[in-house]
Design a protein around this motif. Structure first.
Motif, short mmCIF file in Angstrom:
data_model
loop_
_atom_site.label_atom_id
_atom_site.label_comp_id
_atom_site.label_asym_id
_atom_site.label_seq_id
_atom_site.Cartn_x
_atom_site.Cartn_y
_atom_site.Cartn_z
N THR A 63 0.85 -1.19 0.00
CA THR A 63 0.00 0.00 0.00
C THR A 63 0.89 1.25 0.00
O THR A 63 2.08 1.18 0.30
N ASP A 120 0.84 3.48 2.11
CA ASP A 120 1.31 3.62 3.48
C ASP A 120 2.56 2.79 3.72
O ASP A 120 3.54 3.27 4.28
N ARG A 168 -7.41 9.55 2.18
CA ARG A 168 -8.19 8.52 1.51
C ARG A 168 -7.31 7.56 0.72
O ARG A 168 -7.66 6.42 0.49
N PHE A 222 -4.13 3.95 2.20
CA PHE A 222 -4.05 2.49 2.27
C PHE A 222 -4.43 1.84 0.96
O PHE A 222 -4.85 0.70 0.91
N ARG A 223 -4.27 2.55 -0.13
CA ARG A 223 -4.56 1.95 -1.43
C ARG A 223 -3.33 1.25 -1.98
O ARG A 223 -2.21 1.59 -1.65
N TYR A 224 -3.61 0.31 -2.86
CA TYR A 224 -2.53 -0.35 -3.60
C TYR A 224 -2.32 0.39 -4.91
O TYR A 224 -3.24 1.03 -5.42
N GLN A 259 -4.84 0.62 -7.67
CA GLN A 259 -6.06 1.39 -7.43
C GLN A 259 -5.84 2.88 -7.66
O GLN A 259 -6.68 3.70 -7.28
N GLY A 316 -12.31 0.03 -1.65
CA GLY A 316 -11.01 0.51 -2.10
C GLY A 316 -10.49 1.65 -1.25
O GLY A 316 -9.44 2.19 -1.51
N GLU A 317 -11.24 2.01 -0.22
CA GLU A 317 -10.76 3.06 0.68
C GLU A 317 -10.71 2.50 2.08
O GLU A 317 -11.74 2.20 2.67
N TYR A 318 -9.51 2.37 2.60
CA TYR A 318 -9.36 1.68 3.86
C TYR A 318 -8.94 2.65 4.94
O TYR A 318 -8.31 3.66 4.69
N ALA A 319 -9.28 2.26 6.17
CA ALA A 319 -9.00 3.16 7.27
C ALA A 319 -7.69 2.79 7.97
O ALA A 319 -7.12 3.59 8.69
N SER A 320 -7.22 1.57 7.79
CA SER A 320 -6.02 1.18 8.51
C SER A 320 -5.27 0.12 7.72
O SER A 320 -5.77 -0.42 6.75
N ARG A 321 -4.05 -0.14 8.18
CA ARG A 321 -3.24 -1.17 7.53
C ARG A 321 -3.94 -2.51 7.57
O ARG A 321 -3.94 -3.25 6.60
N ALA A 364 -6.65 -2.83 5.03
CA ALA A 364 -6.16 -2.96 3.65
C ALA A 364 -5.74 -4.39 3.36
O ALA A 364 -6.07 -4.94 2.30
N SER A 365 -5.02 -5.03 4.30
CA SER A 365 -4.59 -6.39 4.00
C SER A 365 -5.77 -7.35 4.09
O SER A 365 -5.84 -8.33 3.35
N ARG A 398 -7.46 -7.33 0.86
CA ARG A 398 -6.80 -8.08 -0.19
C ARG A 398 -7.15 -9.56 -0.09
O ARG A 398 -7.41 -10.23 -1.08
N MET A 445 -15.92 -4.21 -6.59
CA MET A 445 -16.37 -2.90 -6.13
C MET A 445 -17.54 -2.38 -6.96
O MET A 445 -17.93 -1.23 -6.79
#
Ligand SMILES: Nc1ncnc2c1ncn2[C@@H]1O[C@H](COP(=O)(O)OP(=O)(O)OP(=O)(O)O)[C@@H](O)[C@H]1O
Ligand SMILES: Nc1ncnc2c1ncn2[C@@H]1O[C@H](COP(=O)(O)OP(=O)(O)OP(=O)(O)O)[C@@H](O)[C@H]1O
Ligand SMILES: [Mg+2]
Ligand SMILES: [Mg+2]
Lengths: 254, 301, 278
Positions: A101, A103, A134, A137-139, A142, B14-19, B22-23, B26, C18
């Protein structure tokens, strides 16, 4: 005149050995002051990327010298030296790790450089490059090309370098995104007093971004001129003239 | 229903709040993709059943797997003995259930020994290049040149027969293909700009290999390992069949197949059911591997 | 003469977890042996359109078209086999990302010769000399070296030209070029364009030129399709691009940096929701 901040003298880079050797850079010299933005233009394959890669130590130099702030740049560099100079690559699709990500790519940079206060730094830098929380945390898949390039710029800037090497940072981007990225780079340079070396094949981009530029042809600098000379079309070499004429656009023969 | 929606919607947005989210997302997307393939789900079901059977063996198996009851030898399948009994009167079903443990043990041990070694050798060789690569890949070629079963035979002959020795022998001959895959993947990655970016941030070679290259090679290796498991089961069964793997009275499918073979004409069940178990489980791993390949490794699809 | 390519109502959708991404919405055009440009901002559907014309949209994506005729061959409902017969041989596609589309562990020359032999059945020696000639034609100064080089040993622009020559050796009737010159400096760019021009004049090749360089397109191409959010918002003669009517096209044109106005903030595009339906 003060000592130049970044100085390249008689730089040589060759690939391979013997008869098959390619001399990609042949005795290139230039000097850049702190806070200046220096442009490199030239034909495809003339060695622009190779110079940048030699500066950051990705290609070995086979001759000449490179100095930053009086410090000689060799092949082995400590982290502190690496931190001072960062690079943004040409291709935003290849320069981000595909499975991490935004991040984790940014925090990896901080971890390598052992910088504290990561949380705040990441939030600030994302803000600065115009990507809100926003996107954190995207890859990469995306993100659009322009957004990726911003992440690449953020990754380079998060370790607070003094020199940023930009290898055609907008050639893969469409015009509207190019405008955004160029505006961002101009603003960041003023804000942080950064020194840029900016490679592009687009003379109008260079004229927008740089105060001074060098024109390269087959591994050597053939001409150095200021942006105002460029604007007034005060070029001395044939190649620079062709380049200028060509950037006026394509005209079919006959 | 309605209270499960928010987390699903969040993972898919596709919008995540934390690590973590996000994983998690996936994994969830991968799972959704895997679910679309019926073959992969069948494979997953079989492998899941194998694992469950192995864990719950004491509760599932109606009889003790090793206790002999010669008065009930070679009885055909019946309500009391679903898969019949073998020449020592042991319940074939119970032995197959307990044999799942042995099979799983072999599979996991080989995967835990061979795959990481291969991965590391391949990634290091591919990334560093030069003489390191030459030496490591020559070593790989040598190891690859040994016929698997013959080496396993030699190994168990030297150390004495036994399950562990068989497993080590399988693992010893098992890592070279992984090393080759990992090297091939690494070669396509080592020149990429994102690796260069980490180098010029000051990242060391070991950090680049372990944190950035290995995770990218992992998917294709995982797929390959899953596909290989079928072969491992068969080889282990083969060694058991030759009397070089698990030693009696351990319930091991290959050994059961081998001893049941003597009675194939009079008591078909003693060899058929272990054989079926081997067949189904190796097929399960194969199907799962194929499905994982489509999910993790889209370029082969 | 019947048109080379006729497209009506081309639609591409991707069913992602999505939700549905409607990447191309009802694109239609007819082209002969001419230079047709597709321009538009990033994500507007240019590349997906190009891939759909080649039958190369990968599975989660679904393509539908009212009509998709290539040189009299109806492809709208044809299966993958029909496309495979045309692909590479009669329709060529230069992908957007040369370094990504070239095999990183195979030599450039082998990749070009392989394409050539696949489509023409030439002997390997003949394929080699043809490939070498093609590399020379795209203004690569030392084709011998580039023939033996791996992709990472090339500069960005050289890789792009290698990719182009790989497509041109097969002498297609229609070439779809997705940003084929974005990494090239203007002088080489012009030379490449004149090669393409030559192919069009000599062999009557049709060219779909996908680009974000409006200045280049306005001078090089005959006609321009302007795409926004999967739709063609404007079709215009290339020469009139600077005087386009649609505010989106005007906006794209204004974003270009200008040699004579350095150092100032560049205008960026302000998107109007009305463009989505217009
Ligand atoms: N790793 C390498 N091995 C061999 N040759 C190389 C390598 N890297 C670059 N070269 C050669 O060095 C020359 C200069 O390449 P470079 O990438 O610096 O060009 P460039 O000026 O950036 O061109 P472009 O504008 O096309 O990106 C080219 O001839 C290229 O083939
Ligand atoms: N495989 C896919 N799955 C889901 N969406 C996709 C897929 N491929 C493309 N898209 C979407 O389709 C849209 C159009 O993409 P396309 O690549 O055609 O843009 P483009 O006009 O070529 O942009 P650029 O100038 O950046 O190359 C984008 O919004 C993209 O996110
Ligand atoms: Mg370059
Ligand atoms: Mg595109």
């Amino acid at each position: 005149m003060s000592l130049p901040f970044l100085e390249v003298a008689a730089l040589e880079v060759s690939f391979g050995a013997g008869a098959q050797a390619v001399r990609a850079v042949r005795g290139v010299s230039f000097a850049v002051q702190r806070g200046e933005s220096f442009g490199l233009v030239g034909e495809s394959g003339s060695g622009k990327s190779t110079i940048l890669r030699a500066l950051v130590g990705l290609n070995p130099a086979s001759g000449g010298s490179m100095r930053v702030d009086g410090v000689e740049l060799g092949m082995t560099r400590d982290k502190a030296l690496r931190r001072r100079m960062q690079m943004v690559f040409q291709d935003p699709y290849g320069s981000l790790h595909p499975r991490q990500t935004v991040d984790s790519q940014l925090s990896e940079a901080l971890r390598i450089q052992s910088l504290a206060d990561g949380e705040r730094r990441i939030r600030t830098i994302l803000d600065q490059v115009g990507l809100g929380p926003r996107f954190r945390f995207r890859y990469p898949h995306q993100l659009s090309g322009g957004q990726r390039q911003r992440v690449a710029i953020a990754r380079a800037l998060i370790v607070e370098p003094e020199i940023l090497l930009l290898d055609e940072p907008t050639s893969a981007l469409d015009v509207s995104v190019q405008a955004e990225v160029l505006n961002l780079l101009m603003a960041l340079r003023q804000e942080r007093n950064l020194t840029y070396i900016f490679v592009s094949h687009d003379l109008s981009v260079i004229a927008t971004m740089c105060g001074r530029l060098a024109v390269m042809q087959s591994g050597a600098i053939v001409e150095e001129l200021s942006a105002s000379q460029l604007r007034d079309r005060h070029t001395t070499t044939d190649y620079a003239r062709t380049l200028l004429a060509a950037s006026e656009g394509y005209r079919p023969q006959g | 229903m309605s209270d499960t929606l928010p987390w699903r919607a969040r993972l898919l947005s596709g919008e995540y709040a934390s690590r973590r989210e996000a994983s998690l997302a996936r994994f969830y997307l991968g799972w959704l993709a895997l679910r679309r393939s019926p073959a992969a789900m069948a494979g997953l079901l079989i492998v899941g059943l194998l694992i469950l059977t192995a864990i719950l063996a004491p509760w599932i198996a109606p009889y003790h797997p090793d206790v002999q009851a010669l008065d009930r030898a070679l009885q055909p399948p019946s309500a009391a003995h679903w898969f019949g009994t073998d020449e020592f009167g042991r319940d074939v079903f119970s032995r197959i259930v307990w044999g799942a443990r042995v099979t799983l043990y072999i599979v996991l041990l080989v995967a835990a020994l061979a795959a990481p070694v291969g991965l590391l050798v391949g990634c290091v060789a591919g990334y560093l290049g030069g003489w390191v690569e030459v030496v490591l890949m020559r070593l790989t070629d040598i190891a690859l040149a040994f016929p698997r079963l013959v080496l396993a035979l030699a190994f168990t002959a030297a150390l004495g027969p036994g399950l562990e020795h068989a497993v080590i022998a399988i693992a010893l001959t098992g890592w070279p293909p992984y090393a080759r895959i990992a090297r091939a993947e690494t070669l396509t990655l080592r020149r990429s700009d994102f690796i260069a970016a980490i180098r010029l941030l000051g990242g060391s070679s070991s950090r680049i290999v372990l944190k950035h290259i290995v995770p990218l090679c992992l998917p294709s290796l995982l797929v390959r390992a899953t596909l290989d498991m079928a072969g491992v089961i068969l080889i282990a069964a083969g060694l058991g069949f030759l009397g070089l793997g698990a030693q009696p009275p351990t319930a091991e499918w290959g050994a059961m197949l081998s001893s049941g073979r003597d009675y194939l004409l009079s008591a078909w069940w003693a060899a058929t059911f272990p054989g079926l178990a081997i067949f189904i489980v190796s097929m399960g791993f194969n199907l799962l591997g194929d499905g994982l390949r489509d999910v993790l490794d889209p370029k082969h699809a | 003469m019947n048109p080379l390519l006729q497209v009506e109502d081309l639609d591409v959708r991707f069913a992602t977890p999505m939700g549905l991404v409607h990447a191309v919405r009802g694109v239609g055009f007819t082209m002969g042996r001419e230079k047709l440009a597709i321009v538009g901002e990033s994500g507007s559907g240019k590349s997906v359109t190009g891939r759909a014309l080649m039958g190369l949209v990968a599975p989660p994506g679904r393509v539908s078209a009212h009509r998709l005729d290539f040189d009299g061959i109806a492809l709208a409902d044809a299966g993958p086999v029909a496309f495979r017969r045309l692909r590479g041989k009669r329709i060529g596609l230069v992908m957007q990302d040369p370094k990504f589309s070239l095999n990183p562990v195979q030599r450039i020359g082998e990749q070009i010769s392989e394409t050539l032999r696949l489509h023409t059945g030439l002997s390997s020696a003949a394929a080699r000399s043809r490939s070498m000639a093609m590399l020379e034609a795209v203004r690569i100064s030392d084709p011998e070296r580039v023939y033996r080089a791996y992709p990472h040993e090339l500069s960005g622009g050289m890789a792009q030209r290698a990719m182009l020559s790989m497509m041109l050796v097969a002498e297609p009737d229609l070439l779809i070029a997705d940003e084929p010159t974005s990494a090239l400096d203007v002088t080489v760019q012009l030379e490449i364009l004149s090669i393409l021009d030559e192919q069009i004049r000599l062999r009557g090749m049709g060219l779909i030129f996908i680009s974000h360089d409006l200045r280049l397109v306005s001078r090089f191409c005959d006609r321009v399709l302007v795409m926004y959010a999967g739709r063609v918002v404007e079709t215009i003669a290339a020469a009139d691009l600077a005087h386009a009517k649609h505010p989106y096209t005007q906006g794209l044109y204004r974003c270009l940096p200008n040699l004579d106005r350095p150092g100032e903030k560049l205008p960026v595009l302000n998107r109007d929701p009305a463009w989505l339906t217009a």
